[in-house]
Design a protein around this motif. Structure first.
Motif, PDB file in Angstrom:
ATOM      1  N   CYS A   8       0.940  -1.117  -0.032  1.00 15.75           N
ATOM      2  CA  CYS A   8       0.095  -0.003   0.037  1.00 15.75           C
ATOM      3  C   CYS A   8       0.979   1.158   0.057  1.00 15.75           C
ATOM      4  CB  CYS A   8      -0.962  -0.175   1.299  1.00 15.75           C
ATOM      5  SG  CYS A   8      -1.996   1.577   1.271  1.00 15.75           S
ATOM      6  N   PRO A   9       0.597   2.062  -0.826  1.00 15.44           N
ATOM      7  CA  PRO A   9       1.444   3.389  -1.105  1.00 15.44           C
ATOM      8  C   PRO A   9       1.132   4.484   0.251  1.00 15.44           C
ATOM      9  CG  PRO A   9      -0.137   3.411  -2.640  1.00 15.44           C
ATOM     10  CD  PRO A   9      -0.459   2.027  -1.956  1.00 15.44           C
ATOM     11  N   ILE A  10      -0.109   4.329   0.780  1.00 16.48           N
ATOM     12  CA  ILE A  10      -0.502   5.081   1.875  1.00 16.48           C
ATOM     13  C   ILE A  10       0.192   4.634   3.160  1.00 16.48           C
ATOM     14  CG2 ILE A  10      -2.412   5.955   3.055  1.00 16.48           C
ATOM     15  CD1 ILE A  10      -2.201   6.616  -0.016  1.00 16.48           C
ATOM     16  N   CYS A  11       0.123   3.474   3.673  1.00 18.06           N
ATOM     17  CA  CYS A  11       0.744   3.102   4.921  1.00 18.06           C
ATOM     18  C   CYS A  11       1.682   2.114   4.816  1.00 18.06           C
ATOM     19  CB  CYS A  11      -0.578   2.392   5.755  1.00 18.06           C
ATOM     20  SG  CYS A  11      -1.166   0.993   5.006  1.00 18.06           S
ATOM     21  N   GLU A  12       2.030   1.727   3.607  1.00 18.90           N
ATOM     22  CA  GLU A  12       3.336   1.017   3.378  1.00 18.90           C
ATOM     23  C   GLU A  12       3.390  -0.671   3.907  1.00 18.90           C
ATOM     24  OE1 GLU A  12       6.671   3.289   4.729  1.00 18.90           O
ATOM     25  OE2 GLU A  12       6.334   4.689   2.998  1.00 18.90           O
TER      26      GLU A  12
ATOM     27  N   CYS B 243      -7.457   2.230   2.510  1.00 16.21           N
ATOM     28  CA  CYS B 243      -6.838   3.262   2.293  1.00 16.21           C
ATOM     29  C   CYS B 243      -6.924   3.577   0.947  1.00 16.21           C
ATOM     30  CB  CYS B 243      -5.172   3.062   2.135  1.00 16.21           C
ATOM     31  SG  CYS B 243      -4.432   2.687   3.835  1.00 16.21           S
ATOM     32  N   PHE B 244      -7.033   4.995   0.530  1.00 19.25           N
ATOM     33  CA  PHE B 244      -7.687   5.641  -0.658  1.00 19.25           C
ATOM     34  C   PHE B 244      -6.456   6.479  -1.198  1.00 19.25           C
ATOM     35  CE2 PHE B 244     -10.776   5.560   2.593  1.00 19.25           C
ATOM     36  CZ  PHE B 244     -11.826   5.163   2.161  1.00 19.25           C
ATOM     37  N   GLU B 245      -6.372   5.929  -2.666  1.00 19.82           N
ATOM     38  CA  GLU B 245      -5.119   6.709  -3.280  1.00 19.82           C
ATOM     39  C   GLU B 245      -5.830   7.187  -4.823  1.00 19.82           C
ATOM     40  OE1 GLU B 245      -0.951   5.776  -5.366  1.00 19.82           O
ATOM     41  OE2 GLU B 245      -2.741   3.947  -5.482  1.00 19.82           O
TER      42      GLU B 245
ATOM     43  N   TYR C 275      -7.130   0.368  -1.158  1.00 12.99           N
ATOM     44  CA  TYR C 275      -6.462  -1.017  -0.674  1.00 12.99           C
ATOM     45  C   TYR C 275      -6.921  -1.419   0.750  1.00 12.99           C
ATOM     46  CZ  TYR C 275      -3.015   0.707  -3.636  1.00 12.99           C
ATOM     47  OH  TYR C 275      -2.162   1.310  -4.840  1.00 12.99           O
ATOM     48  N   HIS C 276      -7.406  -2.697   0.678  1.00 15.13           N
ATOM     49  CA  HIS C 276      -8.402  -3.270   1.791  1.00 15.13           C
ATOM     50  C   HIS C 276      -7.538  -4.129   2.689  1.00 15.13           C
ATOM     51  CE1 HIS C 276     -11.296  -3.335  -1.896  1.00 15.13           C
ATOM     52  NE2 HIS C 276     -11.457  -2.337  -1.226  1.00 15.13           N
ATOM     53  N   HIS C 277      -7.293  -3.692   3.904  1.00 11.83           N
ATOM     54  CA  HIS C 277      -6.203  -4.256   4.828  1.00 11.83           C
ATOM     55  C   HIS C 277      -7.054  -5.116   5.708  1.00 11.83           C
ATOM     56  CE1 HIS C 277      -2.850  -1.727   3.415  1.00 11.83           C
ATOM     57  NE2 HIS C 277      -3.720  -0.551   3.359  1.00 11.83           N
TER      58      HIS C 277
ATOM     59  N   ARG D 132      -2.543   8.663  11.830  1.00  9.02           N
ATOM     60  CA  ARG D 132      -2.671   7.913  10.509  1.00  9.02           C
ATOM     61  C   ARG D 132      -2.907   6.305  10.597  1.00  9.02           C
ATOM     62  NH1 ARG D 132       0.331  10.127   5.325  1.00  9.02           N
ATOM     63  NH2 ARG D 132      -0.004   8.236   4.147  1.00  9.02           N
ATOM     64  N   LEU D 133      -2.332   5.760  11.440  1.00  6.67           N
ATOM     65  CA  LEU D 133      -2.461   4.365  11.506  1.00  6.67           C
ATOM     66  C   LEU D 133      -2.782   4.071  13.022  1.00  6.67           C
ATOM     67  CD1 LEU D 133       0.935   3.699   9.565  1.00  6.67           C
ATOM     68  CD2 LEU D 133      -1.508   3.480   8.970  1.00  6.67           C
TER      69      LEU D 133
END
Length: 82
Positions: A14-18, A45-47, A59-61, A80-81
Motif C-alpha cells: 500500500c502506498p499510503i501506509c506501506e 486506504c484511498f489513493e 487498498y483493503h487491509h 494516521r495508523l
C-alpha cells in the motif's frame, strides 16, 4: 500518486501506509464507505489515480495486516495508523 507499473497494476504494498493489503478495488463513480470496524477488514486506504479520468484505488487491509484484532481499540483522532 504511487509509482505504478507501466501496465497500471497496483504496487506490491500500500502506498499510503506501506503495509500488505488483501485486495484492491478501483472506483470511477460514487462511493460509499462504512468506516465501522468489521471482522474481516481493519482499514481501507484511498489513493487517487490519474490515468485519463478521476479514479480512486482502495487498498483493503485485514486486521492481521494492520497488526490489530477486531476488538482492539481504534487509533487516536488525527492519527494516521491504524
Amino acid at each position: 500518486m504511487s509509482d505504478d507499473d507501466s501496465d497500471g497494476a497496483p504496487p506490491e504494498r500500500c502506498p499510503i501506509c506501506e503495509t500488505p493489503y488483501a485486495s484492491v478495488s478501483v472506483h470511477e463513480e460514487g462511493v460509499a464507505v462504512n468506516l465501522v470496524e468489521n471482522e474481516r477488514f481493519r482499514r481501507v486506504c484511498f489513493e487517487p489515480i490519474d490515468d485519463g479520468g478521476p479514479r480512486l484505488r482502495f487498498y483493503h487491509h485485514t486486521h492481521e495486516q494492520a497488526g490489530t484484532t477486531p476488538s482492539s481499540e481504534r487509533g487516536t483522532p488525527g492519527g494516521r495508523l491504524p
